[in-house]
Design an enzyme around this catalytic site. Structure first.
Site, PDB file in Angstrom:
ATOM      1  N   GLU A   1      40.743  43.263  34.332  1.00  0.00           N
ATOM      2  CA  GLU A   1      40.194  42.814  35.793  1.00  0.00           C
ATOM      3  C   GLU A   1      40.663  41.283  35.495  1.00  0.00           C
ATOM      4  OE1 GLU A   1      38.962  43.967  38.583  1.00  0.00           O
ATOM      5  OE2 GLU A   1      38.343  45.984  37.812  1.00  0.00           O
TER       6      GLU A   1
ATOM      7  N   CYS B   1      37.366  34.268  39.401  1.00  0.00           N
ATOM      8  CA  CYS B   1      39.113  35.033  39.474  1.00  0.00           C
ATOM      9  C   CYS B   1      39.711  35.341  41.009  1.00  0.00           C
ATOM     10  CB  CYS B   1      39.680  36.215  39.020  1.00  0.00           C
ATOM     11  SG  CYS B   1      37.501  37.093  38.887  1.00  0.00           S
TER      12      CYS B   1
END
Lengths: 483, 492
Positions: free
Chosen positions: B209, B243
């Site tokens: 990720e 993110c």
């Protein structure tokens, strides 16, 4: 891009903020002062009461309490209330301070413990007692009446340096900005000295709220239409009773501070005019020269003030409609004026409306009405024995000396600010102004606010001379010297 | 303790977990959820102290988000992890087929500093629910030392299944070399590549990720106030250290000027502070190096002609005032690299195709949002975007639903966490076919004969043909095959 992180932000520039700023700047701290009002050069202050009210005060001069029983006045200019008050600088007596000690649990509220702080601020001010040679007709009537009736009076002590009444000065502008920089407002005294020591001042800056954090305090508001935000290791609210309470409430701290906005007091004042056959010329020279100094008055909770005002304010306060009013105004030079200032005992409350507007819940209670009546009776007696031809009572009460709302004390349930001048539970957020007062003293508050600011400076700077009798609830933080 | 010790212990714990039922494991996760809820103010304090987050970010993203996920997991796991029955083709008549979702064994979870609790929990919980032992290597910047240990202390299964290895990149490398059965990494693309490279020769599967340069596409038919507010939250929540933060706002040209003005006004009202009581909008950055990156990108943009509204670092703190950047050009670092800070570049676009092209050219592909009153258009654009998640008329909201998978495309990584897919990612499927004990031989077993070959031909024709005739052909071939299969090869 580096943004400033100040050691201190002080919101408000009056008796509390002005003195504190000076002492912090003198200790080498980087201080930013935020003032809602404007900066004036002495010669540019408005020359009449109407403009002075509109431009030097909040809400154009008068803010009514919710029931409109009192019209409150507070300064909104660099120097705050010290620019628009009479600058009567008396110390509090133990009658006032004992009551504070009892309410707050702080034995540092005593004439003895406060003495050092009074000494310190008095040393930085020019204080003059008004000599008999400066009396005008109004003062003479006041003195004559007191003497005939057997009441004690005393010369007034005022913060002034060059009024030059003897030289014929007759400016009549004591209750607005002083054009001679004689009146010892912070704008004429502590602030210029603090600026020389590096104090930064932003005027026209209206503060909405504060956010207390672990590294400092964010202070937010607006300058004109621009939203602004400043950051400091510590923030001091010195925005006056209404201002500091409003900022804390608007910051959402009401739930955390159950005593916030409670214990709001003022000194309700009721003006009575009298007309004399001969000209009194109360507007000449010193507007105020004498004060009542009678222990019976003090015990009864009022004092009588030897006051006067310019024609605009007189027109506002004189009773009667059309012709009657016009007649009194025509006789302006023949008018004497005395007011009774009541030591308020019925606490009011400050709150915010849903829209964030300040609400002032303050009614004249039975004790205040009784005190006012007793004082008014004596005023009438004075006028009677001095030969007044007519007595005219002002229809409105004025609330001066706004106090309380952020009382200092030991416990969160009954006070907002701790003995170190920090808001309970918020070691970096401070209050230093008249809102700290636990009750109404019955004495003009300015000098005591200054003295408390001096004490606060010591507490904030972690000086060795910590005020006596203070229980240190947050010792580590109080001793911390910010970076 | 060495990495080998951690893994040895994890393998032992994984063996032990085989004795536990899913129900028992979920019961412990339910207790964990209760405990987090009860201690949420303490937890928020610790998270705030280590990350610099403002209190609301700590409470909502870290705690509420984690609780939400645990709630979903508890409800969803029994179905997602249950043994599956699948259909068995007619040619295998009489047999049964199953899929079992089994634990991998040991899972190494490497977490970043931006959401130290949420990211750790939403990986630990599904791994444990699926029956894995977990080694968590939290960021050295936000270790939350002792927190998880204290939360699981008296949960027997979870406390034996979870180990936390504090340390930096060296610790992570040693743990990988000790051969866990899976690695789940959340963090930067650079570290992700290094982990993938280290894991490749060891044949350890890796979920990555990674970062993003997430876009928000705004058409000119939106509510300006709400959309601007959404953009600012999407760009600045957690001080932009997400993110999926909005890092590029594309506004259709007719709305551009008004939107920039509204954004500027709303931005000026955002309050920056840390250690607040829930009243600051934007907290501090977690690390000095991230402050430096953000400031360097802004300085670079300024030099290349960008207009910057706001911005700046409050001296002596890690507090950054949020910045709105206009006059943005592709050569600016902030359009090429992840910023990971409170910076919002605003660009104009003229048409749909151009906007899609710009977004898909970023190299990253984590998430995006599309804002338009025209839901058909929004859906069309959402399908065209090369990203792992799209919120329509909202921002960063796919993360708000634990049932939705989370993960990226391209430089934003691979693999999914959360949702059924994320939970299954903590398992390997085991295919099972069950036949009964009997004496019959299967037609496809030996011996192979010409006759059997011919019959298989007929069977296939029957299978692929249509209609009743084909079916009959298939049945006849089947029966003949079955009987033929029971006969041994003729020995003349």
């Amino acid at each position: 891009m580096k943004l400033s992180r100040y050691d201190y932000i002080i919101v408000g520039s009056g008796a509390g903020g002005g003195v504190l700023a000076f002492h912090l700047a003198r200790a080498g701290k980087r201080v930013l002062m935020l003032e809602a009002g404007q900066r004036w050069q002495p010669r540019d202050y408005p020359d009449n009461e109407l403009d002075a009210s509109a431009r030097l005060m909040w809400s154009g001069g008068v803010e009514p309490s919710q029931d409109a029983s009192l019209m409150l006045m507070r300064g909104r200019t660099l120097g705050g209330g010290t620019v628009i008050n009479q600058c009567l600088l008396d110390r509090f007596d133990d009658i006032a301070l004992d009551d504070w000690a009892a309410r707050s649990g702080l034995d540092s509220f005593s004439e003895t413990a406060m003495g050092r702080h009074y000494d310190a601020v008095e040393a930085d001010l020019s204080l003059q007692s008004i000599p008999e040679s400066d009396w005008n007709g109004n003062a003479r009537i006041y003195a004559d009446g007191f003497d005939r009736l057997g009441y004690r009076r005393a010369p007034l002590r005022r913060g002034q340096s060059r009024c030059d009444v003897a030289g014929g000065n007759d400016c009549m502008r004591c209750l607005g900005g002083c054009p001679r920089a004689s009146k010892q407002s912070t704008a004429a005294t502590f602030l210029p000295r603090a600026e020389e020591l590096g104090l930064e001042i932003i005027t026209g800056c209206h503060i909405h709220g504060v956010v207390h954090g672990s590294a400092g305090v964010t202070v937010y508001g607006q300058v004109g239409r621009e939203q602004v935000q400043f950051f400091a290791a510590r923030c001091v609210l010195a925005a006056g009773t209404l201002g500091s309470s409003r900022i804390l409430m608007n910051s959402g701290l009401g739930d955390a501070l159950p005593a916030l906005g409670k214990g709001f007091f003022c000194h309700p004042q009721f003006v009575t005019f009298a007309r004399y056959a001969e000209p009194v010329d109360a507007h000449r020279g010193s507007f105020q020269a004498l004060k009542s100094d009678d222990p019976r008055f003090r015990a009864a909770g009022f004092k009588l003030e030897n006051v006067f005002m310019g024609p605009v304010a007189a027109a506002y306060l004189l009773p009667g409609g059309a012709r009657a009013h016009q007649r009194l105004m025509r006789d302006y030079r023949h008018l004497a004026c005395i007011e009774v200032a009541v030591r308020d005992v019925t606490p009011g409350r400050l709150s915010l409306s849903r829209g964030g507007q300040l609400r002032i819940h303050k009614s004249l209670g039975a004790p205040e009405r009784k005190r006012a009546r007793e004082g008014l009776k004596i005023i009438r007696d004075i006028y009677r024995v001095t030969g007044a031809t007519e007595v005219a009572q002002a229809p409105t009460g004025i609330g001066l000396h706004l106090m309380g709302g952020c009382a200092q004390g030991l416990h969160r349930d009954s006070s907002v600010v701790n003995p170190e001048f920090a808001v309970h539970g918020m070691p970096r957020l401070h209050v230093v102004d008249g809102s700290l007062f636990p009750s109404a003293p019955g004495i003009n508050p300015s000098l005591t606010i200054m003295a408390l600011a001096h004490r606060a400076a010591e507490a904030l700077l972690g000086g060795a001379q910590a005020p006596a009798g203070i229980s240190r609830s947050v010792p580590a933080d109080a001793a911390e010297v910010s970076a | 303790m060495t990495a080998t010790h951690y893994l040895d212990q994890a393998r032992t714990a994984a063996e032990g977990l085989r004795e536990s039922s899913l129900k028992e494991r979920l019961a412990e996760l339910a207790l964990l959820r209760q405990r987090i809820d009860q201690r949420r103010e303490d937890i928020a304090e610790q998270v705030m102290a280590e990350t610099g987050k403002c209190r609301t970010d700590a409470l909502v993203s870290e705690i509420m988000g984690s609780l939400d996920y645990l709630h979903w997991l508890n409800k969803a796991a029994p179905a997602v992890l249950a043994d599956e029955k699948v259909s068995t083709p007619i040619a295998l008549m009489g047999k049964a087929s199953r899929i079992w979702h089994e634990a991998l064994g040991t899972v190494l979870i490497i977490t970043p500093w931006n959401y130290p609790l949420h990211i750790a929990l939403t990986a630990i919980a599904p791994a444990f629910a699926a029956g894995n032992a977990v080694i968590l290597k939290p960021s050295e910047h936000t270790p939350l030392k002792g927190l998880l240990e204290s939360l699981v202390a008296d949960l027997p299964l979870l406390s034996s299944a979870l180990q936390i290895a504090y340390g930096d990149g060296d610790t992570a490398r040693a743990l990988i070399d000790a051969r866990p059965d899976k690695i789940c990494f959340t963090g930067s693309a650079a570290t992700g590549k290094a982990i993938l490279a280290q894991a490749a020769p060891l044949l350890i599967p890796v979920d990555l990720e990674l970062g993003g340069k997430d876009a928000m596409l705004v058409f000119d038919d939106v509510d300006l106030h709400r959309t601007s507010a959404g953009a600012l939250w999407g760009a600045f929540t957690n001080a932009g250290q997400s993110c999926t933060s909005v890092e590029a706002l594309y506004v259709q040209r007719p709305l551009y000027r008004d939107m920039v003005a509204t954004l500027a006004q709303q931005l000026d009202a955002l309050i920056v502070n840390e250690g607040d009581a829930g009243d600051a909008d934007i907290g501090a950055m977690t690390t000095d190096f991230q402050c430096d990156i953000v400031e360097a990108q802004l300085e670079d943009a300024r030099k290349k002609g960008a207009q910057i509204h706001g911005g700046g670092r409050i001296a002596g703190t890690r507090l950054l005032r949020p910045a709105l950047v206009t006059e943005v050009t592709p050569d600016m670092l902030l359009m090429q690299q992840e910023t990971f800070g409170p910076v919002l570049p605003v660009l104009a676009f003229d048409n749909e195709a151009e906007a899609i092209r710009q977004v898909n050219n970023s190299g990253f592909g984590l998430s995006a949002s599309v804002w338009s009153k025209d839901l058909d258009r929004a859906a069309r654009v959402a399908r065209a975007l090369r990203v792992g998640a799209v919120s329509i008329n909202n921002v960063m909201l796919t993360e708000g639903n634990p049932a939705l998978p989370f993960g990226g495309v391209g430089a934003s990584g691979s693999g999914r966490v959360k949702g059924a897919e994320g939970l299954r990612g903590m398992t390997r499927s085991k295919a099972v076919l069950i036949d009964k004990q009997h004496g019959k031989l299967e037609a496809n077993w030996y011996p192979y004969t010409r006759e059997k070959y011919r019959l298989f031909g007929q069977l296939i024709s029957g299978l692929s043909g249509k209609g009743l005739a084909a079916l009959l052909r298939f049945a006849r071939a089947g029966l003949q095959l079955e009987s033929h299969a029971q006969k041994p090869r003729r020995n003349p």
